[in-house]
Scaffold this motif. Sequence first.
Motif, short mmCIF file in Angstrom:
data_model
loop_
_atom_site.label_atom_id
_atom_site.label_comp_id
_atom_site.label_asym_id
_atom_site.label_seq_id
_atom_site.Cartn_x
_atom_site.Cartn_y
_atom_site.Cartn_z
N LYS A 1 1.24 -2.87 -5.63
CA LYS A 1 1.66 -4.08 -6.36
C LYS A 1 3.08 -3.92 -6.90
O LYS A 1 3.88 -4.86 -6.86
CB LYS A 1 0.68 -4.38 -7.49
CG LYS A 1 -0.64 -4.94 -7.00
CD LYS A 1 -1.59 -5.22 -8.15
CE LYS A 1 -2.92 -5.70 -7.61
NZ LYS A 1 -3.89 -5.95 -8.64
N ILE A 2 3.39 -2.73 -7.41
CA ILE A 2 4.74 -2.47 -7.92
C ILE A 2 5.76 -2.55 -6.79
O ILE A 2 6.81 -3.17 -6.92
CB ILE A 2 4.80 -1.09 -8.63
CG1 ILE A 2 3.99 -1.13 -9.93
CG2 ILE A 2 6.26 -0.70 -8.91
CD1 ILE A 2 3.79 0.24 -10.56
N LYS B 1 5.50 -4.20 -3.99
CA LYS B 1 5.63 -5.61 -3.58
C LYS B 1 6.52 -6.36 -4.55
O LYS B 1 7.36 -7.18 -4.15
CB LYS B 1 4.27 -6.28 -3.47
CG LYS B 1 4.41 -7.73 -3.02
CD LYS B 1 3.09 -8.37 -2.74
CE LYS B 1 3.19 -9.81 -2.27
NZ LYS B 1 4.40 -10.52 -2.38
N GLN B 2 6.38 -6.10 -5.83
CA GLN B 2 7.21 -6.77 -6.83
C GLN B 2 8.68 -6.40 -6.65
O GLN B 2 9.56 -7.26 -6.74
CB GLN B 2 6.74 -6.43 -8.25
CG GLN B 2 7.42 -7.24 -9.32
CD GLN B 2 7.15 -8.73 -9.18
OE1 GLN B 2 6.01 -9.16 -9.05
NE2 GLN B 2 8.20 -9.53 -9.18
N THR C 1 -1.89 3.88 -4.07
CA THR C 1 -2.87 3.20 -4.92
C THR C 1 -2.58 1.71 -4.95
O THR C 1 -1.49 1.25 -4.60
CB THR C 1 -2.82 3.74 -6.36
OG1 THR C 1 -1.55 3.40 -6.93
CG2 THR C 1 -3.03 5.25 -6.40
N ASN C 2 -3.56 0.97 -5.39
CA ASN C 2 -3.42 -0.49 -5.51
C ASN C 2 -2.28 -0.84 -6.48
O ASN C 2 -1.49 -1.75 -6.23
CB ASN C 2 -4.74 -1.07 -6.00
CG ASN C 2 -5.03 -2.42 -5.38
OD1 ASN C 2 -4.39 -2.83 -4.43
ND2 ASN C 2 -6.03 -3.10 -5.93
N LYS C 3 -2.19 -0.10 -7.57
CA LYS C 3 -1.16 -0.34 -8.57
C LYS C 3 0.23 -0.08 -7.97
O LYS C 3 1.16 -0.88 -8.16
CB LYS C 3 -1.38 0.55 -9.79
CG LYS C 3 -0.38 0.33 -10.90
CD LYS C 3 -0.66 1.22 -12.10
CE LYS C 3 0.40 1.02 -13.16
NZ LYS C 3 0.20 1.90 -14.31
N ALA C 4 0.36 1.01 -7.24
CA ALA C 4 1.65 1.35 -6.62
C ALA C 4 2.04 0.30 -5.59
O ALA C 4 3.22 -0.08 -5.49
CB ALA C 4 1.58 2.73 -5.98
#
Length: 110
Positions: free
Chosen positions: A7-8, A10-11, A2-5
């Motif tokens: 982003k996490i 990448k962080q 998912t997009n949220k996963a």
Amino acid sequence: MTNKAAKIAKQWLDDADAILVTASNGLSISEGLNLFANDKKLKEVLGDLVDKYHLPNLLTAFAFKYPNQLDYWRMVARVVEYYGNNYEISNYMQDIKKIIGNKILFCLDI
């Protein structure tokens, strides 16, 4: 993913001091190092040692109990010379390096 996963993830990569990449033998093969192959490259790398000790592949060459320590070190030197001094980064490794950036990179091929 998912997009949220994404982003996490990448962080986490951005915040990490170093990155450990684990992979199977496929990463080595994609980099041009096939420990299991009995092919023309084996003879090119190890030369006369292949026939002298009936070495079927690089994995066996490293595990073999050489009666002559000089031949063991010849094998090591030839492998380092061929794969170390002639290394050219693959597209896969370029992609990994893009993702990781300037972080310290440890690759473990398991």
